[in-house]
Design a protein around this motif. Sequence first.
Motif, mmCIF file in Angstrom:
data_model
loop_
_atom_site.group_PDB
_atom_site.id
_atom_site.type_symbol
_atom_site.label_atom_id
_atom_site.label_comp_id
_atom_site.label_asym_id
_atom_site.label_seq_id
_atom_site.Cartn_x
_atom_site.Cartn_y
_atom_site.Cartn_z
ATOM 1 N N HIS A 183 41.678 10.439 49.806
ATOM 2 C CA HIS A 183 42.893 11.216 50.091
ATOM 3 C C HIS A 183 43.699 11.470 48.819
ATOM 4 N N LEU A 184 43.043 12.032 47.821
ATOM 5 C CA LEU A 184 43.712 12.268 46.550
ATOM 6 C C LEU A 184 44.212 13.691 46.396
ATOM 7 N N TYR A 185 43.942 14.548 47.366
ATOM 8 C CA TYR A 185 44.380 15.934 47.273
ATOM 9 C C TYR A 185 44.968 16.386 48.600
ATOM 10 N N LYS A 186 45.882 17.325 48.491
ATOM 11 C CA LYS A 186 46.371 18.059 49.651
ATOM 12 C C LYS A 186 45.962 19.509 49.484
ATOM 13 N N LYS A 187 45.618 20.163 50.576
ATOM 14 C CA LYS A 187 45.297 21.585 50.487
ATOM 15 C C LYS A 187 46.580 22.382 50.293
ATOM 16 N N ILE A 188 46.474 23.377 49.440
ATOM 17 C CA ILE A 188 47.641 24.152 49.043
ATOM 18 C C ILE A 188 47.530 25.575 49.582
ATOM 19 N N ASP A 189 48.638 26.077 50.078
ATOM 20 C CA ASP A 189 48.701 27.446 50.595
ATOM 21 C C ASP A 189 48.455 28.429 49.449
ATOM 22 N N ALA A 190 47.540 29.356 49.664
ATOM 23 C CA ALA A 190 47.191 30.335 48.632
ATOM 24 C C ALA A 190 48.380 31.192 48.219
ATOM 25 N N SER A 191 49.392 31.296 49.081
ATOM 26 C CA SER A 191 50.554 32.128 48.741
ATOM 27 C C SER A 191 51.338 31.568 47.561
ATOM 28 N N LEU A 192 51.073 30.290 47.194
ATOM 29 C CA LEU A 192 51.773 29.675 46.074
ATOM 30 C C LEU A 192 51.146 30.030 44.727
ATOM 31 N N ALA A 193 50.031 30.755 44.753
ATOM 32 C CA ALA A 193 49.401 31.173 43.500
ATOM 33 C C ALA A 193 50.236 32.281 42.858
ATOM 34 N N ASN A 194 50.500 32.154 41.562
ATOM 35 C CA ASN A 194 51.263 33.156 40.809
ATOM 36 C C ASN A 194 50.378 33.773 39.733
ATOM 37 N N LEU A 195 50.331 35.082 39.730
ATOM 38 C CA LEU A 195 49.539 35.794 38.737
ATOM 39 C C LEU A 195 50.186 35.618 37.365
ATOM 40 N N GLN A 196 49.383 35.227 36.378
ATOM 41 C CA GLN A 196 49.880 35.001 35.023
ATOM 42 C C GLN A 196 49.486 36.110 34.057
ATOM 43 N N ALA A 197 48.283 36.586 34.181
ATOM 44 C CA ALA A 197 47.808 37.622 33.265
ATOM 45 C C ALA A 197 46.503 38.196 33.791
ATOM 46 N N VAL A 198 46.182 39.393 33.322
ATOM 47 C CA VAL A 198 44.898 40.018 33.612
ATOM 48 C C VAL A 198 44.323 40.527 32.297
ATOM 49 N N THR A 199 43.065 40.187 32.050
ATOM 50 C CA THR A 199 42.398 40.670 30.840
ATOM 51 C C THR A 199 41.109 41.383 31.220
ATOM 52 N N ILE A 200 40.655 42.243 30.311
ATOM 53 C CA ILE A 200 39.329 42.840 30.461
ATOM 54 C C ILE A 200 38.576 42.637 29.168
ATOM 55 N N ALA A 201 37.250 42.575 29.268
ATOM 56 C CA ALA A 201 36.410 42.434 28.079
ATOM 57 C C ALA A 201 35.014 42.940 28.413
ATOM 58 N N LYS A 202 34.335 43.437 27.396
ATOM 59 C CA LYS A 202 32.975 43.931 27.572
ATOM 60 C C LYS A 202 32.014 42.759 27.588
#
Length: 967
Positions: A183-202
């Motif tokens: 019991h070392l983890y709790k499941k977290i609601d995905a709505s708490l994810a915050n977008l930090q950055a988006v990158t593209i690369a070849k």
Amino acid sequence: MNRWRFVQITFIFVSLLVHTATLNAQPFPYFDFDASNFKNPLREFGPYTRWWWPGNDVTNEELQREIKMFADNGFAGVEIQPLTMGINPNAPKLRLNKVYSWDTPSFYEHVRAVMKQAKLSGITVDMTAGSGWPTGGPHILPEEGMLTLSYADTIIEGAQRININVPKQLPDYSSIVIFDTLHLYKKIDASLANLQAVTIAKILKQENDQMVLDPNSVMDVSSSVVAGKLNYEIKHDGKWIVVAFWSIPDGQVATLIASRDPGLVVNHFDSVDIIKNYEHLFGERTGFKAFYGSPFRAVFNDSYEFRSDRHYSENFLSFFKQRRGYDITPWLGANLERGYNNNAAAFIFPGAKPPFVFSDEDWRLRYDYDLTVGELLQEEFINASDNWLKNRGLLHRTQAYGVKMDVISASGSADIPEAEQLFAKGSEGFIKLVTSGAHLYNRPVATQESFVFFGRSEMTTPQKIKALCDKAFTSGINEIIYSGSPYKYQTEDYGTEGWNTWSTPYSGFDFSSGINEAWPYWKDIKDINLYITRSQYALRSGKPHHDVLIYFPFADFTQEDLVENPKEILVNGYFKDFEPAENGMTNNQLTIKQNWFSKAWQTINALNESGITWEWVNDASIQAATLTNGKINIRGNEYAALLILNAPYIQWRSAETINSLAKRDANIVVIGDVPEKQPGFLNYRENDEKTSRLMREISSYSYCKQISDSLSLQSWISTLSPPIKFDHPYSFTRTIERVMHDSSRLIFIWNQTNNWQKISMTVDSHLKHSYWLDPQTGEVITATGSGVSKLLSPFGSIILYATRRKIETNSFGDHAPAMANEKEVMEIDKWNIRSGTTTINHSSLFDWRNNDAFKYQSADGVYTASFNIYKITGKKYWLDLGKVYFTAEVKINGRPAGKKIWAPYEFEITGLLQRGENAIEIKITPTLRNNFIYEARTGNRKYAQYKGHENSLMPAGLVGPVTVLTF
């Protein structure tokens, strides 16, 4: 920023500005050694013990009784740690309800009762930051928990305008299923994810589960994201990857927390959350305010056993740019790896690799990221903790490691930095990272979680405790903390010894021994603690002094990085000749750091053998160095030389400082190759060239040397002239040194072998008077002449005090009988032996493991015999017991000759002998381990943790030979 967040930040800012008059006093004021205080030093210099509570299933009466017991037996304080380790999960519901009632009015009432009694008993109290570790609990909201940097990606064709949904990272628990039952983890609601950055690369290619990306094509396209969609024109063809980086709570809960709802570990990278957590745990609601500073000394945070994939905070990108001078955003992909910051990653994610690769220089990006993580943790957690507690008259004690970071700097930032003998095999290389931080940053006290090792339950003896203390002391520790003492908790779930927190059939673990009344050597604890107290009094006087610094080139450290010194003992807690041998594992493929350690030990052992004291130094401290009177000065600490040992790289600002010091005739020694590069990513080609030039230049300066062989090293060592110098190299020693304001010197010397050893030293003429201080007896003995020598008993220790002034002694000479002109009178070789109801008569001596009748005994062994002395001369008579497992109490003709709890097991018996027949009785106390193995073997479920341990029986009994000697 929402209104509540603004109010929180404002409150914290104001609270950090508030200081009371009582806080101006130094918690550990400087003092010079005073020999008159050595025999009976103040309690405050004694050891502490970690006091494990079975959650909140305790009573005020028992708690107060145990506080009195600790005080009566020489402890300076306790650390309260309520947790659930070793508790029967199927115990009666009412009992479990009490166990799991931490953070309730009842719990705080129990703590207040302890505080009141501790104040009356004259001992102090530290408290773990909550229950279990790391700190947190059900009061921590999901958005206040630890964050991890995660990602999601999608592959697209180039040469087109794209308008796609940003890939969304959902919580992934598939890789942590191993922990589900704990019991070392709790499941977290995905709505708490915050977008930090988006990158593209070849994409250039994909191989070995890694995607190789074109470093010239990578772009941060975060500004092209609107309402969750990426609208961007890719002008070139080929396959491209869009990577979205998300911060999301990692769901980690405190380990072994005594709460039905474990809550979450608080975000250690956000001081707002940290302060809110402390307000909950130690603020007004708890009623602790009346005890701040007396007897409540400190809050303790255990080692940073976090389980994020990659540490992150919402301000990380801006913090990184401020500290490193460039934007890491395009290169975040090089810093992703499953379990990279998970303290258990080595066995959960074996062989894990970053999913994205840009070039062979990606290691520099990870170096910069790790360096920044450590600096952010230090600022947001360690410093914030220090300040919040300081404003309440409290101290912050912490084990500042576990995260890949600069352990030296992090340790130096804590009020009381702590090491431990469980982490990194208890190696002196690791312990000195912590104590070097304490010394370089002027922290007077460095503590250690002591006497705890995996798989070594009931192997802790007084002799082992002394050896482990001496190893710690000579590594720079000056406050021992037992790990630890279980609350007296005797239910039907356990044997007659009660709850041994870390070794019960319900824990799944087997860690060392519980040091309480059930421990067979508790009757000796007062004497053990007096030895520790005297040693710690001496080792907290004056200031630490080390002759040379050794550059530690790595900005991150984990226990997997270390290769222990082949010439140190008690690695992983294994005490050779006193315990069953361990099954060692050999690693034939060393990492860069492991290879560096293995080479460094060759130089370090040459220093140790010559009595040259050393400690590690980090880049931040080098960059703070100046030159004073020809010595390297770091924050007021002076060193004769700086050694750079086979460093694979060095920060260019450190190279710049070293070059500047070398120009002014600082003593700089490079052993092996000169480092040709620096580890940072920013302008790395230019900075590599600059670093190489700066480091090559120093070899042209008069006081600088480059050494490539052991003969040249010994020649250089001989040029060092410390005020107290070894006359010869001694391979058996470890030493630590303190210096007083009047230049008096105090050197703690430890013999880490099981043999008698002799050491000779020359003391500088300005220190006219030398004295031997014996921390076992409290004796102060004059050491005559400028050349002083001493016989050291097996695993023995002594302190040499050299001073300008004469002091009072309390003894007339050295009493050690060994290696003198002894003559054997006789060997006593036939004994009647009894343990419990088992007896054997007229027997030779033997190790109990080799006798079926005694094999599993744990009761004291009573040995009786008689011997004849037909003529008593005017000489002194001594009794030598030979090998003893593990303590021995002797009577001659019914009169006590004394008790020995560690080597040498020698007794002066001159006044106890009579002409003719003499009766001798010897009581030997073994460990409990063999009996517990027997109980498990016979099916006693209360000792199930010992099942299958037949090959790990402890030696037991009196093995001898027992001889009577004259001198």
